[in-house]
Design a protein around this motif. Structure first.
Motif, PDB file in Angstrom:
ATOM      1  N   UNK A 114       0.829  -1.195   0.000  1.00 29.09           N
ATOM      2  CA  UNK A 114       0.000   0.000   0.000  1.00 29.09           C
ATOM      3  C   UNK A 114       0.873   1.259   0.000  1.00 29.09           C
ATOM      4  N   UNK A 115       1.938   1.251   0.758  1.00 23.74           N
ATOM      5  CA  UNK A 115       2.847   2.400   0.797  1.00 23.74           C
ATOM      6  C   UNK A 115       3.519   2.609  -0.563  1.00 23.74           C
ATOM      7  N   UNK A 116       3.938   1.519  -1.198  1.00 23.37           N
ATOM      8  CA  UNK A 116       4.538   1.631  -2.533  1.00 23.37           C
ATOM      9  C   UNK A 116       3.534   2.178  -3.538  1.00 23.37           C
ATOM     10  N   UNK A 117       2.293   1.750  -3.429  1.00 21.11           N
ATOM     11  CA  UNK A 117       1.252   2.251  -4.328  1.00 21.11           C
ATOM     12  C   UNK A 117       1.028   3.737  -4.094  1.00 21.11           C
ATOM     13  N   UNK A 167      10.183   7.662   2.186  1.00 16.97           N
ATOM     14  CA  UNK A 167      10.841   7.374   0.915  1.00 16.97           C
ATOM     15  C   UNK A 167      11.876   6.261   1.064  1.00 16.97           C
ATOM     16  N   UNK A 168      12.608   6.277   2.189  1.00 16.95           N
ATOM     17  CA  UNK A 168      13.583   5.206   2.414  1.00 16.95           C
ATOM     18  C   UNK A 168      12.887   3.857   2.562  1.00 16.95           C
ATOM     19  N   UNK A 169      11.750   3.854   3.248  1.00 16.00           N
ATOM     20  CA  UNK A 169      11.028   2.586   3.429  1.00 16.00           C
ATOM     21  C   UNK A 169      10.445   2.097   2.106  1.00 16.00           C
ATOM     22  N   UNK A 208      13.150   0.212   0.304  1.00 18.27           N
ATOM     23  CA  UNK A 208      13.352  -1.105   0.904  1.00 18.27           C
ATOM     24  C   UNK A 208      12.154  -2.018   0.649  1.00 18.27           C
ATOM     25  N   UNK A 209      10.954  -1.443   0.722  1.00 18.64           N
ATOM     26  CA  UNK A 209       9.743  -2.242   0.513  1.00 18.64           C
ATOM     27  C   UNK A 209       9.711  -2.821  -0.893  1.00 18.64           C
ATOM     28  N   UNK A 232       4.459  -2.412 -12.567  1.00 16.99           N
ATOM     29  CA  UNK A 232       5.224  -2.085 -11.360  1.00 16.99           C
ATOM     30  C   UNK A 232       4.407  -2.301 -10.088  1.00 16.99           C
ATOM     31  N   UNK A 233       3.133  -1.893 -10.147  1.00 17.41           N
ATOM     32  CA  UNK A 233       2.300  -1.966  -8.947  1.00 17.41           C
ATOM     33  C   UNK A 233       1.751  -3.355  -8.690  1.00 17.41           C
TER      34      UNK A 233
END
Length: 306
Positions: free
Chosen positions: A9-12, A63-65, A68-69, A137-138
């Motif tokens: 969800x964070x990446x999205x 952004x750092x997470x 890594x995610x 990508x998603x």
């Protein structure tokens, strides 16, 4: 411990840029997305989003997470693909998105090729190149068929995506069948066609940019008499004698209209067509067999209207 679903969800959110857009893309309500991201912040022990009354954006920690995610999620998918490859049986659901002319041209051969895989469900959707890459990508799509007129798409794409070249798709000239230059025996002189009623896609469309370059190469582009969205629409209008057009050869597949087609000597006026998948997914049997079917479909000779 960080929850994988919330990391996705964070990446999205990182790709979409807002909670509302993230919710719309995933079929959630904005409040549900906000609550899940707030839970992820508690799991992480730090603020991941900088929220205001009207918007939200990632903090430096967020952004750092995300970086890594994305690594973690790719590793998880790669592990799943390796385990799935042990069985060697293509199964499950494969979603492909394709730009419209590729969908029309390749779908019949892909469907024939995959028909024997009874445990495989194949879904084909249409979207433009940019949207297709985003969906792969998603994770919304497993494969995207994309086109590139610039020659830079592969170099600029994220390293998490793997590109498979399918074909070189040149710009061709399309004329009414009774036009003098529709005869292959007639020498093709583009200079003589400058004052013809040209039809093209709207400005900004990649194929229109290629047409403008073509006309500029013979002394400057005259005004385009007609602009239409949809290359198949242009083909049918040419068949009725409304004007002439230049378009990628792939757009002529599956078109029943009777037109004359001439090759254009300038080979640089072309697009490259690719299949794109996440590098972490290509060992999954269902994705691998779909990619093979797509490649075989793209190698078949084009069936043009006569």
């Amino acid at each position: 411990m960080l929850d994988l679903r919330r990391l996705r969800l964070l990446c999205e959110f990182s790709r979409r840029g807002s909670i509302a857009a993230t919710a719309a893309a995933l079929g959630y309500t904005p409040s549900a997305v906000s609550q899940q991201l707030a839970t992820l912040e508690r799991e992480a022990g730090t603020a991941l989003l900088d929220r205001t009354a009207r918007s939200a954006e990632l903090t430096d920690a967020g952004r750092r997470l995300v970086r890594r995610a994305e690594e973690i999620l790719n590793l998880v998918e790669a592990a799943e693909a390796e385990l799935s490859a042990e069985s060697g049986i293509p199964s499950g659901r494969v979603v492909m998105t394709a730009f419209p002319t590729a969908a029309v041209a390749f779908a019949p051969a892909i469907a024939r090729s995959l028909a024997d895989h009874s445990q495989l469900t194949f879904v084909l959707r249409q979207s433009g190149t940019g949207a297709g890459l985003t969906q792969v990508q998603s994770g919304e799509a497993d494969i995207a068929l994309v086109d590139d007129w610039t020659g830079t798409l592969v170099d600029q794409a994220p390293a998490t995506l793997q590109f498979f070249h399918l074909r070189h798709d040149p710009l061709v000239l399309v004329l009414p069948p009774w036009h003098p230059m529709a005869d292959p025996a007639e020498p093709l002189d583009l200079q003589e066609l400058r004052d013809e009623p040209w039809m093209a896609a709207p400005p900004g469309e990649p194929s229109r940019q290629a047409v403008d370059r073509l006309l500029e190469s013979v002394g400057g582009a005259p005004s385009v008499a007609w602009e239409f969205e949809g290359l198949h629409t242009l083909v049918n209008l040419v068949a009725r004698g409304i004007g002439i057009a230049a378009m990628p050869a792939l757009a002529l597949v599956g078109v029943g209209a009777s037109v004359g087609v001439r090759e254009i000597p300038d080979s640089s006026l072309a697009r490259q067509v690719y299949a794109v998948a996440r590098a972490s997914s290509v060992r999954r049997p269902a994705v691998a067999v779909a990619l093979r079917a797509i490649y075989a479909a793209a190698q078949e000779p084009l069936s043009r209207p006569r």
